[in-house]
Scaffold this motif. Structure first.
Motif, PDB file in Angstrom:
ATOM      1  N   SER A 217       0.803  -1.123  -0.026  1.00  8.96           N
ATOM      2  CA  SER A 217       0.069   0.021  -0.026  1.00  8.96           C
ATOM      3  C   SER A 217       0.946   1.295  -0.080  1.00  8.96           C
ATOM      4  O   SER A 217       2.192   1.128   0.295  1.00  8.96           O
ATOM      5  CB  SER A 217      -0.717  -0.170   1.339  1.00  8.96           C
ATOM      6  N   TRP A 218       0.123   2.537  -0.176  1.00  6.88           N
ATOM      7  CA  TRP A 218       0.966   3.747  -0.183  1.00  6.88           C
ATOM      8  C   TRP A 218       1.892   3.939   1.160  1.00  6.88           C
ATOM      9  O   TRP A 218       2.895   4.237   1.138  1.00  6.88           O
ATOM     10  CB  TRP A 218      -0.013   5.006  -0.258  1.00  6.88           C
ATOM     11  N   LYS A 219       1.552   3.469   2.428  1.00 11.17           N
ATOM     12  CA  LYS A 219       2.219   3.450   3.319  1.00 11.17           C
ATOM     13  C   LYS A 219       2.987   2.196   3.653  1.00 11.17           C
ATOM     14  O   LYS A 219       4.011   2.311   4.632  1.00 11.17           O
ATOM     15  CB  LYS A 219       1.274   3.750   4.837  1.00 11.17           C
ATOM     16  N   ASP A 220       2.947   1.385   3.226  1.00 10.58           N
ATOM     17  CA  ASP A 220       3.674   0.043   3.099  1.00 10.58           C
ATOM     18  C   ASP A 220       4.119  -0.548   1.718  1.00 10.58           C
ATOM     19  O   ASP A 220       3.660  -1.771   1.392  1.00 10.58           O
ATOM     20  CB  ASP A 220       2.882  -1.200   4.035  1.00 10.58           C
ATOM     21  N   PRO A 221       5.127   0.079   0.900  1.00 15.35           N
ATOM     22  CA  PRO A 221       5.372  -0.262  -0.347  1.00 15.35           C
ATOM     23  C   PRO A 221       5.806  -1.440  -0.509  1.00 15.35           C
ATOM     24  O   PRO A 221       5.581  -2.081  -1.592  1.00 15.35           O
ATOM     25  CB  PRO A 221       6.118   1.034  -0.899  1.00 15.35           C
TER      26      PRO A 221
ATOM     27  N   ILE B 181       2.160  -5.550   6.058  1.00 13.03           N
ATOM     28  CA  ILE B 181       0.851  -6.253   5.552  1.00 13.03           C
ATOM     29  C   ILE B 181       1.080  -7.690   5.547  1.00 13.03           C
ATOM     30  O   ILE B 181       0.496  -8.493   5.929  1.00 13.03           O
ATOM     31  CB  ILE B 181       0.651  -5.914   4.072  1.00 13.03           C
ATOM     32  N   SER B 182       2.449  -8.260   5.191  1.00 10.26           N
ATOM     33  CA  SER B 182       2.483  -9.929   4.937  1.00 10.26           C
ATOM     34  C   SER B 182       2.610 -10.545   6.227  1.00 10.26           C
ATOM     35  O   SER B 182       2.491 -11.441   6.464  1.00 10.26           O
ATOM     36  CB  SER B 182       3.748  -9.942   4.237  1.00 10.26           C
TER      37      SER B 182
ATOM     38  N   ASP C  91      -5.250   1.667   4.231  1.00 12.87           N
ATOM     39  CA  ASP C  91      -4.246   1.023   3.262  1.00 12.87           C
ATOM     40  C   ASP C  91      -4.436   1.332   1.671  1.00 12.87           C
ATOM     41  O   ASP C  91      -3.812   0.867   0.922  1.00 12.87           O
ATOM     42  CB  ASP C  91      -4.026  -0.435   3.451  1.00 12.87           C
ATOM     43  N   CYS C  92      -5.735   2.000   1.594  1.00 13.33           N
ATOM     44  CA  CYS C  92      -6.157   2.595   0.319  1.00 13.33           C
ATOM     45  C   CYS C  92      -5.568   3.910  -0.226  1.00 13.33           C
ATOM     46  O   CYS C  92      -5.551   4.642   0.825  1.00 13.33           O
ATOM     47  CB  CYS C  92      -7.643   2.422   0.130  1.00 13.33           C
ATOM     48  N   SER C  93      -5.176   3.964  -1.523  1.00 11.51           N
ATOM     49  CA  SER C  93      -4.771   5.332  -1.815  1.00 11.51           C
ATOM     50  C   SER C  93      -5.662   6.408  -1.661  1.00 11.51           C
ATOM     51  O   SER C  93      -5.391   7.675  -1.739  1.00 11.51           O
ATOM     52  CB  SER C  93      -4.302   5.325  -3.069  1.00 11.51           C
ATOM     53  N   SER C  94      -7.051   6.102  -1.405  1.00 11.66           N
ATOM     54  CA  SER C  94      -8.192   7.045  -1.011  1.00 11.66           C
ATOM     55  C   SER C  94      -7.941   7.840   0.354  1.00 11.66           C
ATOM     56  O   SER C  94      -8.600   8.789   0.627  1.00 11.66           O
ATOM     57  CB  SER C  94      -9.659   6.306  -0.887  1.00 11.66           C
ATOM     58  N   ALA C  95      -6.903   7.127   1.113  1.00  6.31           N
ATOM     59  CA  ALA C  95      -6.801   7.890   2.379  1.00  6.31           C
ATOM     60  C   ALA C  95      -6.397   9.277   2.088  1.00  6.31           C
ATOM     61  O   ALA C  95      -6.657  10.139   2.944  1.00  6.31           O
ATOM     62  CB  ALA C  95      -5.481   7.093   3.154  1.00  6.31           C
ATOM     63  N   LYS C  96      -5.589   9.615   1.226  1.00  7.20           N
ATOM     64  CA  LYS C  96      -5.327  11.241   0.762  1.00  7.20           C
ATOM     65  C   LYS C  96      -6.484  12.112   0.751  1.00  7.20           C
ATOM     66  O   LYS C  96      -6.427  12.998   0.889  1.00  7.20           O
ATOM     67  CB  LYS C  96      -4.425  11.156  -0.544  1.00  7.20           C
ATOM     68  N   ARG C  97      -7.661  11.392   0.473  1.00 11.30           N
ATOM     69  CA  ARG C  97      -9.060  12.148   0.315  1.00 11.30           C
ATOM     70  C   ARG C  97      -9.775  11.898   1.546  1.00 11.30           C
ATOM     71  O   ARG C  97     -11.145  11.778   1.634  1.00 11.30           O
ATOM     72  CB  ARG C  97      -9.516  11.883  -0.847  1.00 11.30           C
ATOM     73  N   GLY C  98      -9.401  11.326   2.632  1.00 15.74           N
ATOM     74  CA  GLY C  98      -9.974  11.061   3.981  1.00 15.74           C
ATOM     75  C   GLY C  98     -10.742   9.671   3.843  1.00 15.74           C
ATOM     76  O   GLY C  98     -11.825   9.353   4.248  1.00 15.74           O
ATOM     77  N   GLY C  99     -10.523   8.877   2.786  1.00 15.54           N
ATOM     78  CA  GLY C  99     -11.115   7.811   2.393  1.00 15.54           C
ATOM     79  C   GLY C  99     -12.345   7.768   1.405  1.00 15.54           C
ATOM     80  O   GLY C  99     -12.786   6.899   0.927  1.00 15.54           O
ATOM     81  N   ASP C 100     -12.571   9.044   0.889  1.00 18.79           N
ATOM     82  CA  ASP C 100     -13.552   9.304  -0.160  1.00 18.79           C
ATOM     83  C   ASP C 100     -13.458   8.601  -1.387  1.00 18.79           C
ATOM     84  O   ASP C 100     -12.174   8.886  -1.920  1.00 18.79           O
ATOM     85  CB  ASP C 100     -13.837  10.697  -0.286  1.00 18.79           C
TER      86      ASP C 100
END
Length: 121
Positions: free
Chosen positions: A26-30, A35-36, A70-79
């Motif tokens: 993910s963006w925070k765990d490239p 995650i593994s 862990d979704c890139s939508s995090a940058k938009r507050g999850g939107d």
């Protein structure tokens, strides 16, 4: 509910990935190191704790999403923006359509990981 193109919902979510996730990065765990090593049970426990904080008013959904999802939508507050039927994985879609606007789901499992979903529109 008609199935016309106007029949869209809008949602934000918080995703926690784990060993069983389809993509283990993910963006925070490239590298996917965290995650593994995260079991589904651990991911669910973390998400439940975050959900409790949000529901009790101790934390804001968007802030939690920005920090932990862990979704890139995090940058938009999850939107995730508006979406219609057939655009999301089935359990995600079914849950979102069943929520009332402003409501937050229980834990939802998809191939991506475990989520909580907030319907926003």
């Amino acid at each position: 509910m008609s199935s016309s193109s106007g029949d869209k919902v809008r949602a934000s979510h918080i995703l926690i990935k784990h060993q069983g996730s389809r993509r283990k990065s993910s963006w925070k765990d490239p590298e996917g190191a965290v995650i593994s090593n995260t079991t589904r049970d651990e991911a669910v426990a973390q998400l439940k704790a975050l959900r409790d904080d949000i529901v009790s008013g101790k934390a804001d959904f968007n802030d939690v999403a920005a920090r932990y999802s862990d979704c890139s939508s995090a940058k938009r507050g999850g939107d995730l923006g508006p979406f219609g039927k057939g655009q999301m994985q089935k359990p995600f879609e079914t849950t979102t359509y069943a929520l009332k606007v402003g409501e937050i789901s229980d834990i939802v499992d998809t191939d991506s990981g475990v989520h909580i979903i907030k319907r926003t529109g």
